[in-house]
Design an enzyme around this catalytic site. Structure first.
Site, PDB file in Angstrom:
ATOM      1  N   SER A   1     -49.238 -47.544  37.234  1.00  0.00           N
ATOM      2  CA  SER A   1     -49.624 -46.728  36.072  1.00  0.00           C
ATOM      3  C   SER A   1     -49.787 -45.248  36.400  1.00  0.00           C
ATOM      4  CB  SER A   1     -50.907 -47.293  35.445  1.00  0.00           C
ATOM      5  OG  SER A   1     -50.628 -48.531  34.833  1.00  0.00           O
TER       6      SER A   1
ATOM      7  N   ALA B   1     -53.230 -69.164  30.640  1.00  0.00           N
ATOM      8  CA  ALA B   1     -54.341 -69.116  29.680  1.00  0.00           C
ATOM      9  C   ALA B   1     -55.338 -68.031  30.064  1.00  0.00           C
ATOM     10  CB  ALA B   1     -55.026 -70.478  29.608  1.00  0.00           C
TER      11      ALA B   1
ATOM     12  N   TYR C   1     -43.962 -58.540  37.398  1.00  0.00           N
ATOM     13  CA  TYR C   1     -42.873 -57.602  37.657  1.00  0.00           C
ATOM     14  C   TYR C   1     -42.636 -57.408  39.135  1.00  0.00           C
ATOM     15  CZ  TYR C   1     -46.790 -54.243  37.322  1.00  0.00           C
ATOM     16  OH  TYR C   1     -47.985 -53.601  37.430  1.00  0.00           O
TER      17      TYR C   1
ATOM     18  N   ASP D   1     -51.807 -54.482  25.234  1.00  0.00           N
ATOM     19  CA  ASP D   1     -50.964 -55.527  25.834  1.00  0.00           C
ATOM     20  C   ASP D   1     -50.237 -56.313  24.741  1.00  0.00           C
ATOM     21  OD1 ASP D   1     -51.557 -55.066  28.532  1.00  0.00           O
ATOM     22  OD2 ASP D   1     -53.332 -56.352  28.482  1.00  0.00           O
TER      23      ASP D   1
ATOM     24  N   GLU E   1     -57.696 -77.568  30.194  1.00  0.00           N
ATOM     25  CA  GLU E   1     -58.856 -77.229  29.355  1.00  0.00           C
ATOM     26  C   GLU E   1     -58.836 -75.756  28.942  1.00  0.00           C
ATOM     27  OE1 GLU E   1     -60.575 -78.561  32.981  1.00  0.00           O
ATOM     28  OE2 GLU E   1     -58.689 -79.408  32.272  1.00  0.00           O
TER      29      GLU E   1
ATOM     30  N   LYS F   1     -61.025 -56.641  32.034  1.00  0.00           N
ATOM     31  CA  LYS F   1     -60.652 -56.468  30.626  1.00  0.00           C
ATOM     32  C   LYS F   1     -61.690 -57.011  29.643  1.00  0.00           C
ATOM     33  CE  LYS F   1     -55.658 -56.203  31.332  1.00  0.00           C
ATOM     34  NZ  LYS F   1     -54.341 -56.729  30.995  1.00  0.00           N
TER      35      LYS F   1
HETATM   36  P1  NDP Z   1     -55.410 -64.151  34.787  1.00  0.00           P
HETATM   37  O1  NDP Z   1     -55.947 -64.257  36.173  1.00  0.00           O
HETATM   38  O2  NDP Z   1     -56.346 -63.851  33.661  1.00  0.00           O
HETATM   39  O3  NDP Z   1     -54.664 -65.541  34.420  1.00  0.00           O
HETATM   40  C1  NDP Z   1     -53.742 -66.104  35.298  1.00  0.00           C
HETATM   41  C2  NDP Z   1     -53.122 -67.353  34.675  1.00  0.00           C
HETATM   42  O4  NDP Z   1     -52.068 -67.763  35.523  1.00  0.00           O
HETATM   43  C3  NDP Z   1     -54.089 -68.534  34.539  1.00  0.00           C
HETATM   44  O5  NDP Z   1     -53.784 -69.243  33.370  1.00  0.00           O
HETATM   45  C4  NDP Z   1     -53.751 -69.365  35.787  1.00  0.00           C
HETATM   46  O6  NDP Z   1     -53.966 -70.745  35.613  1.00  0.00           O
HETATM   47  C5  NDP Z   1     -52.279 -69.118  35.915  1.00  0.00           C
HETATM   48  N1  NDP Z   1     -51.817 -69.256  37.304  1.00  0.00           N
HETATM   49  C6  NDP Z   1     -52.221 -68.540  38.371  1.00  0.00           C
HETATM   50  N2  NDP Z   1     -51.556 -68.941  39.472  1.00  0.00           N
HETATM   51  C7  NDP Z   1     -50.740 -69.950  39.082  1.00  0.00           C
HETATM   52  C8  NDP Z   1     -49.824 -70.777  39.770  1.00  0.00           C
HETATM   53  N3  NDP Z   1     -49.610 -70.649  41.083  1.00  0.00           N
HETATM   54  N4  NDP Z   1     -49.150 -71.709  39.064  1.00  0.00           N
HETATM   55  C9  NDP Z   1     -49.358 -71.854  37.726  1.00  0.00           C
HETATM   56  N5  NDP Z   1     -50.216 -71.102  37.029  1.00  0.00           N
HETATM   57  C10 NDP Z   1     -50.895 -70.156  37.699  1.00  0.00           C
HETATM   58  O7  NDP Z   1     -54.253 -63.082  34.861  1.00  0.00           O
HETATM   59  P2  NDP Z   1     -53.609 -62.196  33.695  1.00  0.00           P
HETATM   60  O8  NDP Z   1     -53.400 -63.035  32.489  1.00  0.00           O
HETATM   61  O9  NDP Z   1     -54.370 -60.933  33.530  1.00  0.00           O
HETATM   62  O10 NDP Z   1     -52.211 -61.789  34.356  1.00  0.00           O
HETATM   63  C11 NDP Z   1     -51.213 -62.758  34.595  1.00  0.00           C
HETATM   64  C12 NDP Z   1     -49.977 -62.096  35.160  1.00  0.00           C
HETATM   65  O11 NDP Z   1     -49.426 -61.180  34.226  1.00  0.00           O
HETATM   66  C13 NDP Z   1     -50.237 -61.279  36.428  1.00  0.00           C
HETATM   67  O12 NDP Z   1     -49.153 -61.473  37.278  1.00  0.00           O
HETATM   68  C14 NDP Z   1     -50.266 -59.858  35.953  1.00  0.00           C
HETATM   69  O13 NDP Z   1     -49.872 -58.963  36.975  1.00  0.00           O
HETATM   70  C15 NDP Z   1     -49.234 -59.923  34.841  1.00  0.00           C
HETATM   71  N6  NDP Z   1     -49.453 -58.900  33.826  1.00  0.00           N
HETATM   72  C16 NDP Z   1     -48.428 -58.025  33.573  1.00  0.00           C
HETATM   73  C17 NDP Z   1     -48.558 -57.081  32.606  1.00  0.00           C
HETATM   74  C18 NDP Z   1     -47.423 -56.165  32.330  1.00  0.00           C
HETATM   75  O14 NDP Z   1     -47.632 -55.168  31.643  1.00  0.00           O
HETATM   76  N7  NDP Z   1     -46.234 -56.460  32.807  1.00  0.00           N
HETATM   77  C19 NDP Z   1     -49.801 -56.932  31.811  1.00  0.00           C
HETATM   78  C20 NDP Z   1     -50.810 -57.904  32.152  1.00  0.00           C
HETATM   79  C21 NDP Z   1     -50.628 -58.843  33.135  1.00  0.00           C
HETATM   80  P3  NDP Z   1     -55.413 -71.446  35.814  1.00  0.00           P
HETATM   81  O15 NDP Z   1     -56.153 -71.233  34.529  1.00  0.00           O
HETATM   82  O16 NDP Z   1     -55.066 -72.866  36.060  1.00  0.00           O
HETATM   83  O17 NDP Z   1     -56.061 -70.772  36.993  1.00  0.00           O
END
Ligand code: NDP
Length: 278
Positions: A16, A128, A222, A103, A154, A66
Site C-alpha cells: 500500500s 470465513a 496476490y 474491500d 461453524e 479490521k
Molecule cells: P482471515 O485470517 O480473517 O481469514 C482466513 C480464512 O482463510 C479463514 O476462513 C481460514 O479458515 C482460511 N484459511 C486459512 N488457511 C487456510 C488453509 N491452509 N486452508 C484452507 N483455509 C484456510 O484473513 P482475511 O480474510 O483477512 O484474508 C484472507 C486472505 O485474503 C489473505 O491472504 C489476505 O492477504 C487476502 N486479502 C487480500 C486483499 C486484497 O486486496 N487482495 C484484501 C484482504 C485480504 P479457518 O476459519 O478454518 O481458520
C-alpha cells in the site's frame, strides 16, 4: 504535511505505501505521505485515536485490526457495520473517526473488469474471515446467490447466519468463485512452494477438474505469479481476477474518499505490481 498510512501487525510486506505514494505524486499532492504503521493489537486503540492529532487524515487497516477499527470509530458506513469490519478510517479535526469498508466495493469493481454484473448469478466464497465477510456481503448486495464454504464449518455457518447467505457443506458448482483464504500466497518465484499445486487446491476443497466448473474466478491472495487456483482456472478458460486487482480497487476507493480526487488506477496498478517484484 498530510499523513496517511496502513495499520497492521505485521505490515512490513504491504504494497500500500508504494501504491498510494505513487498515486499521491501523480495527483500532484506533494505534501501528502502514506506510511507503514506497524501497531500490535494491545496498542491499536490508543495509537489510532491519537493519529488525527498527529497530522493523519486517514488510514487503511489490515490484519488483525479490521474489527477493532470498526469498534473504535465514532461513525461507520452501513457496509462497515453490516460486514463487521473496517479497512478505511478517516480522521476529522474534531477527533471524530469515520469507518468505511472499501474491500466490498473494491471486489465488485475488480470483478467488473471481467463480468458486467453478478446480479442473478450464483457465487461461492471460500473462507470465513474478514475478507470473506466483505466478499459475501458485496456479492449479496449486488444481487448474487451467495454460498460460503470454510474448512472450519461453524465459522461459515456463523457468517452465513449474520449476513443472510448460505453455508455450504462442501464447495459446489457456481458461476463465480472467490477465494478469501491465504492459500496460494506462497506461489512466488524464487520461493519454493509450500504445497504442490494439487495440495493447494485440495486445501480449498477443490480439484483441478472442479475448478473448471466456475466461469469467473477471483483470488484475493496476490503473488508475482498466478496462484495455483488462478492457474487452474485459466487452464479451463475461466475469466480471472487476481488479488492485486482487488488491492488496487480497494485502495483507489480509500484514496478517493480521503482526497476527493479520482484515483490514478494505472499508476497504482504499476506501483503495486513493482513493489512485489523485489
Ligand atoms: P482471515 O485470517 O480473517 O481469514 C482466513 C480464512 O482463510 C479463514 O476462513 C481460514 O479458515 C482460511 N484459511 C486459512 N488457511 C487456510 C488453509 N491452509 N486452508 C484452507 N483455509 C484456510 O484473513 P482475511 O480474510 O483477512 O484474508 C484472507 C486472505 O485474503 C489473505 O491472504 C489476505 O492477504 C487476502 N486479502 C487480500 C486483499 C486484497 O486486496 N487482495 C484484501 C484482504 C485480504 P479457518 O476459519 O478454518 O481458520
Amino acid at each position: 504535511m498530510t499523513r496517511l498510512g496502513v495499520l497492521g501487525w505485521p505490515v512490513a510486506h504491504s504494497r500500500s505505501p508504494a501504491m498510494h505514494n505513487a498515486a499521491l505524486a501523480a495527483l500532484g499532492l506533494h505534501d501528502w505521505r502514506y506510511q507503514l504503521l506497524p501497531v500490535p493489537p494491545p496498542l491499536f486503540a490508543q495509537t489510532t485515536r491519537a493519529l488525527g492529532a498527529c497530522g493523519f487524515h486517514g488510514a487503511n487497516v489490515t490484519i488483525p485490526h479490521k474489527r477493532q477499527a470498526l469498534a473504535l470509530a465514532t461513525g461507520a458506513s452501513r457496509a462497515a457495520r453490516e460486514i463487521g469490519a473496517a479497512n478505511t478510517l478517516t480522521f476529522a479535526d474534531d477527533g471524530a473517526i469515520e469507518a468505511e469498508n472499501t474491500d466490498a466495493p473494491g471486489l465488485l469493481a475488480a470483478l467488473a473488469d471481467v463480468l458486467d454484473t453478478p446480479t442473478g448469478l450464483s457465487a461461492l466464497v471460500l473462507g470465513a474471515g474478514g475478507s470473506a465477510r466483505a466478499a459475501a456481503w458485496a456479492l449479496r448486495e449486488a444481487g448474487a446467490e451467495v454460498s460460503v464454504w470454510n474448512r472450519t464449518g461453524e465459522r461459515a455457518q456463523t457468517l452465513a447466519r449474520e449476513l443472510g447467505v448460505r453455508a455450504a457443506g462442501a464447495p459446489h458448482t457456481a458461476d463465480v468463485l472467490v477465494n478469501c483464504t491465504p492459500v496460494g500466497l506462497s506461489a512466488r518465484p524464487h520461493v519454493e512452494r509450500s504445497a504442490s499445486d494439487r495440495e493447494a487446491l485440495n486445501q480449498l476443497g477443490l480439484t483441478f477438474d472442479h475448478v473448471g466448473e466456475y466461469s469467473y474466478v477471483v483470488d484475493l491472495a496476490y503473488s508475482a505469479v498466478p496462484t495455483q487456483l488462478l492457474a487452474a482456472a485459466r487452464a479451463h478458460g475461466a475469466r480471472t481476477v487476481d488479488g492485486l486487482a482487488v488491492l488496487v480497487a480497494q485502495g483507489a476507493l480509500s484514496l478517493e474518499r480521503w482526497t476527493g480526487l479520482e484515483a490514478p488506477l494505472a499508476v497504482m496498478r504499476a506501483a503495486a505490481r513493482d513493489a512485489g517484484a523485489g
